[in-house]
Design a protein around this motif. Structure first.
Motif, short mmCIF file in Angstrom:
data_model
loop_
_atom_site.label_atom_id
_atom_site.label_comp_id
_atom_site.label_asym_id
_atom_site.label_seq_id
_atom_site.Cartn_x
_atom_site.Cartn_y
_atom_site.Cartn_z
N GLU A 17 64.67 10.19 31.08
CA GLU A 17 64.91 9.84 32.49
C GLU A 17 64.44 10.92 33.44
OE1 GLU A 17 68.84 7.23 31.26
OE2 GLU A 17 69.09 8.89 32.66
N ILE A 18 64.40 12.16 32.96
CA ILE A 18 63.81 13.24 33.76
C ILE A 18 62.86 14.02 32.85
CG2 ILE A 18 65.75 13.42 35.39
CD1 ILE A 18 66.41 16.07 33.98
N PRO A 19 61.82 14.64 33.46
CA PRO A 19 60.80 15.30 32.64
C PRO A 19 61.28 16.62 32.05
CG PRO A 19 60.30 15.56 34.98
CD PRO A 19 61.55 14.71 34.90
N ALA A 20 60.63 17.01 30.97
CA ALA A 20 60.86 18.34 30.39
C ALA A 20 59.56 18.74 29.69
CB ALA A 20 62.01 18.31 29.39
N ALA A 31 63.32 20.79 21.27
CA ALA A 31 63.16 22.11 21.91
C ALA A 31 62.25 21.91 23.13
CB ALA A 31 62.54 23.10 20.94
N PHE A 32 62.66 22.49 24.26
CA PHE A 32 61.89 22.38 25.50
C PHE A 32 62.06 23.66 26.31
CE2 PHE A 32 65.58 21.50 28.25
CZ PHE A 32 66.49 21.02 27.33
N LEU A 43 63.01 29.24 25.86
CA LEU A 43 63.16 27.81 25.57
C LEU A 43 64.59 27.50 25.15
CD1 LEU A 43 63.23 27.30 22.23
CD2 LEU A 43 60.86 28.04 22.45
N LEU A 44 64.88 26.22 25.09
CA LEU A 44 66.21 25.72 24.73
C LEU A 44 66.10 24.78 23.54
CD1 LEU A 44 67.37 24.82 28.36
CD2 LEU A 44 68.02 26.87 27.07
N VAL A 45 67.06 24.84 22.65
CA VAL A 45 67.12 23.91 21.50
C VAL A 45 68.42 23.12 21.60
CG1 VAL A 45 67.19 23.70 18.99
CG2 VAL A 45 65.80 25.52 20.05
N ILE A 46 68.30 21.79 21.50
CA ILE A 46 69.48 20.93 21.62
C ILE A 46 69.51 19.91 20.47
CG2 ILE A 46 69.49 21.16 24.15
CD1 ILE A 46 68.45 18.30 24.38
#
Ligand code: AMP
Length: 139
Positions: A17-20, A31-32, A43-46
């Motif tokens: 719904e929103i860009p990354a 990861a983004f 970066l972030l890992v979710i």
């Protein structure tokens, strides 16, 4: 602890719904790039499934995310010629958490460097170039 809110910003990224600026994904994790990078390559890992943080995560979510954190740590070491990696993770507001979908920060580090202050928007072109380096290191 409050319930997981499916309208949090990382849930919106997961739903597209929103860009990354995505650098890696598998069945369980994504990861983004952080849009307010405290170091080049931040970066972030979710996990792809919902949990607020380490306090309500399942062992399976934790294991999957940590596997990806390790993979991306190696990738940023290579991509940025880093000498170390800082991994940060915050739990609930009192613990410094602002977005309530569990995430781990991965920050490549060089001897003697300092992290930039939090909350400063990055240059999106620069972030895209850093993402490309990380993708290349993963390939
Ligand atoms: P914290 O919950 O304290 O770990 O902080 C949330 C982190 O998410 C901060 O480093 C923000 O820069 C980052 N962040 C917030 N919104 C976005 C977004 N839309 N895309 C990428 N990173 C984000």
């Amino acid at each position: 602890m409050p319930a997981y809110d499916p309208e949090n910003i990382f849930a919106k990224i997961l739903r597209g719904e929103i860009p990354a600026t995505r650098v890696y994904e598998d069945d369980e994790t994504l990861a983004f790039m952080d849009i307010m990078p405290r170091a080049d390559g931040h970066l972030l890992v979710i996990p792809k499934t919902p949990c607020r943080n380490v306090l309500d995560a399942s062992p399976e979510q934790l294991a999957a995310v940590m596997n990806t954190v390790q993979k991306l740590s190696h990738a940023v070491m290579k991509a940025f010629g880093a000498e170390g990696v800082t991994i940060q993770q915050f739990n609930e507001a009192a613990g410094g958490q602002e977005v309530f979908h569990m995430h781990f920060h991965v920050l490549p580090r060089h001897e003697g460097d300092r992290l930039r202050p939090p909350g400063q928007m990055g240059d999106m072109q620069e972030i895209a170039a850093h993402a490309e380096k990380i993708r290349a290191a993963l390939a």
